[in-house]
Enzyme design. Sequence first.
Site: not given
Lengths: 172, 154
Positions: A74, A99, A118, A150, A159, A162
């Site tokens: 995500d 995650w 992230d 994250w 952020y 990822t």
Amino acid sequence: MMRTLDRLFELSTRSLAQRTSRRSLLASLGQLLTGAALLPLLPIDRSSRANAAEAPPGPESPENCQYWKYCAIDGYLCSCCGGSSTSCPPGTSSSPITWIGTCHNPGDKRDYIVSYNDCCGKTSCGNCECNRNEREKPMYRPSRNNDLNWCMANADANYHCTVSVILGVAEK
Amino acid sequence: MTGRAAAGGQRGAAAPALLAALASLAAAAPAHAGAEQNYILYCRGCHGADAEGVAGKIPPLAGALARFMRAPEGRNYVLRVPGAANSALTDAQLAGVLNWLAERYPAADAPQVAPFTVEEVTRIRHTPLADVLATRREVVRALAASGAAPAAQY
């Protein structure tokens, strides 16, 4: 000798000046420039090059959201943001909390454990958004909700993108 | 997220005697089968590759879990803390992960801790904690009074 040459050039220059005008020189020069500018507008088939540039990467490419190991991702793909699918772009740092999920690799038909870290420290990359979150059930299991930043445990919680790091093969 | 349940300790029906024997075996020492993978899938994301946590934000399990496990109030807290109690792990799997962690990352000052039994997990896990932080502080204070205690700042 020099006198003869002088005379010869003088005659030819006078003759040229009598036959042409400055206006005709400008007109010729103008035609040449206009012609050169119009050359790229001629109907030449350049579609093959255009198609090659715009073709999206296939599902075997880490720049494609459908790449197998992105099944629970995500965020923005770091491989489109100056990093790779496993390394953060320069100027960002990996989140210590992540995650973790499993994805099926159709290539060897095995399930792999993947950690989605992230990359933090810069504003959102904005390229290659990929939001799959397959089999996520946040309403039933709030602890299984991946829609989080994250980077919250980083000193700089901005952020950026990822990465997807394979931790090992998932045993049945 | 695709949590994959690894093999737990519960199997189908068998001859009663065999079942009883297996049950007593499981109660004495819950299997660690799949415990490491369950740690990776259900705990590692926050607690880290070596159960080290994140300073000031995520409590470590390495060393700390064994300290909690040395006293009844600590064992009670560990089984009811939301990350453990609300996880998708079965009681047997949760016991397996916690025992694996305590064995893999023991506390130097509390080396001999009794492993969790499945029965203990089943009995305690399903009663939610009303105030997690207040309970933690209380438990850590009680543990500190009687010996080695986990860090107090979480």
